[in-house]
Scaffold this active site. Structure first.
Site, PDB file in Angstrom:
ATOM      1  N   GLY A 135      41.228  42.743  35.119  1.00  0.00           N
ATOM      2  CA  GLY A 135      40.938  41.618  35.996  1.00  0.00           C
ATOM      3  C   GLY A 135      40.664  42.121  37.394  1.00  0.00           C
ATOM      4  O   GLY A 135      40.874  43.312  37.687  1.00  0.00           O
ATOM      5  N   LYS A 136      40.179  41.295  38.240  1.00  0.00           N
ATOM      6  CA  LYS A 136      39.988  41.674  39.650  1.00  0.00           C
ATOM      7  C   LYS A 136      39.830  40.405  40.467  1.00  0.00           C
ATOM      8  O   LYS A 136      39.376  39.376  39.958  1.00  0.00           O
ATOM      9  CB  LYS A 136      38.716  42.517  39.798  1.00  0.00           C
ATOM     10  CG  LYS A 136      38.694  43.352  41.068  1.00  0.00           C
ATOM     11  CD  LYS A 136      39.527  44.604  40.892  1.00  0.00           C
ATOM     12  CE  LYS A 136      39.555  45.482  42.115  1.00  0.00           C
ATOM     13  NZ  LYS A 136      40.230  46.761  41.862  1.00  0.00           N
TER      14      LYS A 136
END
Ligand code: NAD
Length: 427
Positions: free
Chosen positions: A116-117
């Site tokens: 994720g980011k």
């Protein structure tokens, strides 16, 4: 069925984005591994993304609307994991690419996370501390539907730090009515952070260099090391490599570099940098530019600053025997090929700097159990994971006669694809 190559972005385009690069790397790995177009399509697109408008009240009373994103690329192997950056250059495609790279990094070292980011389009240096806190707390509230200790756990990245994580943890906890440490990692020790997290990226990189040394028969003891970037990763790598008997012949930061073929004392360089704000001017060393530092006579080169530093222009001049990518993306694909053809061994970023996310994983495990480990246990566990990951990637590289980066991607993509296949498609 369309051939995977037909869906590959044009990697020669001048306007190519990080997402084009990320998809192109995925396509290469999918092809070598023999997966089909459907698997490529599944892994090329993020599973979830959320874009939010953050109303921020400035200290002068004005309200500004700031855009933020959280992207979950994949969670087949576990909760999404990845940093949160604050920068005026953040855009959704970049966040998508960074989220995908986190899936590969976590899979490469085989920790049970997806990728994720997050990113907020803001220059925090233009805000007061109170404004940054307000922004962080409102952003957290807006992305509460996505984050949580069991589904997506942010961590620090560009322009965010342990304090930012403490604010996120507090905001998330306030919404739930009790303290939930595990929603973010990279927190201060006093609020559920982990011992060893600060040193983890550099320590992990040094473990991979020790494994390179073992595999190649080239000793680290006495090896000359050049390090571009003297921040968290670079300065701690300098200290740890010095402890291994290596000689740190050059280091640099954004203002320039210093070179002493007889070796620099990292403790004294760090003290100088603390006092003067730069490594430049360190007594007894010559000045060297940030480009020259990559081409110095040395055995070990550690890029620990920015992306796109080793390019087709300077890769022919790299004299090191091994490049350990402490930074993310310091080598361009064209430079990769040149280094490989010249026999320079490269430890790719998704392996070399994965010590950071690995100790973040330990932090999360400790938070979930409310049982905190000693620093020795953390460092030993980190070594176990890094050593095994290095052996896995080296084995893949030898079996398929590919460079270490391709092998690392193949290893990672194969693990994510296997989890995806075993779980099957719902419904
Ligand atoms: P940092 O901000 O602590 O240090 C960055 C260093 O690079 C500073 O010394 C800065 O002066 C220097 N620098 C900036 N511009 C430069 C330039 N043009 N030339 C040479 N040096 C320059 O950052 P960090 O946490 O050490 O991260 C460095 C790299 O490592 C980044 O690519 C980051 O994504 C990667 N990384 C860090 C971690 C971590 O846990 N810190 C984890 C994984 C990857």
């Amino acid at each position: 069925m369309t051939d995977i190559l037909d869906t590959r972005p044009d990697t020669t385009a001048v306007t190519r984005s990080p997402l084009d690069d990320a998809r192109s790397q995925l396509a290469d790995a999918i092809k070598v591994l023999g997966y089909d177009q459907g698997m490529y399509d599944l892994l090329a697109a993020p599973r979830r993304e959320l874009t939010v408008s953050i109303p921020l009240r400035r200290d002068d009373g004005r309200v500004e609307i700031i855009t933020g994103h959280r992207v979950q690329h994949n969670y087949s192997r576990g909760p999404a994991k990845g940093g949160l950056r604050y920068s005026p250059h953040v855009d959704l495609d970049e966040v998508r690419a960074l989220a995908m790279w986190m899936s590969w990094k976590c899979a490469c070292v085989n920790i049970p996370y997806g990728g994720g980011k997050g990113g907020v389009v803001v220059d925090p240096k233009k805000l007061t501390l109170r404004e940054v806190e307000g922004l962080t707390r409102r952003f957290t509230t807006e992305i509460i539907p996505l984050i949580g200790h069991d589904c997506d756990t942010p961590a620090p990245d560009v322009n965010t730090n342990a304090q930012t994580m403490a604010w996120i943890m507090d905001t998330y906890s306030m919404h739930h009515g009790y303290t939930i440490h595990g929603v973010v990692t990279g927190k201060p020790i006093a609020v559920g952070g982990s011992l060893g997290r600060n040193e983890a990226t550099a320590r992990g990189a040094v473990f991979t260099l020790q494994q390179w040394s073992k595999a190649s028969g080239q000793p680290l003891d006495g090896a000359r090391v050049s390090i571009q970037g003297y921040g968290n990763a670079g300065s701690i790598a300098a200290t740890l490599l010095n402890d291994e008997g290596a000689s740190i012949v050059a280091v640099s930061d954004s203002t320039g570099g210093i070179h002493n073929p007889s070796g620099l004392d990292p403790a004294k360089v760090s003290a100088w940098k603390r006092e003067h704000g730069t490594v430049v001017g360190f007594p007894g060393a010559d000045g060297v530019s940030n480009q020259e530092i990559l081409e110095l006579d040395c055995e070990v080169l550690v890029p620990a600053a920015l992306e796109n530093q080793i390019t087709s222009a300077n890769a022919p001049n790299v004299r090191a025997k091994v490049v350990a990518e402490a930074a993310n993306g310091p080598t361009t694909p064209e430079a990769d090929e040149i280094l490989y053809d010249r026999g320079v061994f490269l430890i790719p970023d998704i392996l070399c700097n994965a010590g950071g996310v690995t100790v973040s994983y330990f932090e999360w495990v400790q938070d979930m159990q409310s049982f905190f480990w000693t620093e020795d246990r953390i460092n030993d566990s980190l070594k176990g994971i890094m050593d095994r990951a290095f052996a896995d990637v080296l084995g893949m590289s030898e079996r398929h006669e590919v460079d270490m980066r391709t092998a690392a991607y193949m290893m990672a993509v194969a693990r994510v694809a296997e989890a995806t296949t075993l779980r099957g498609l719902y419904p």
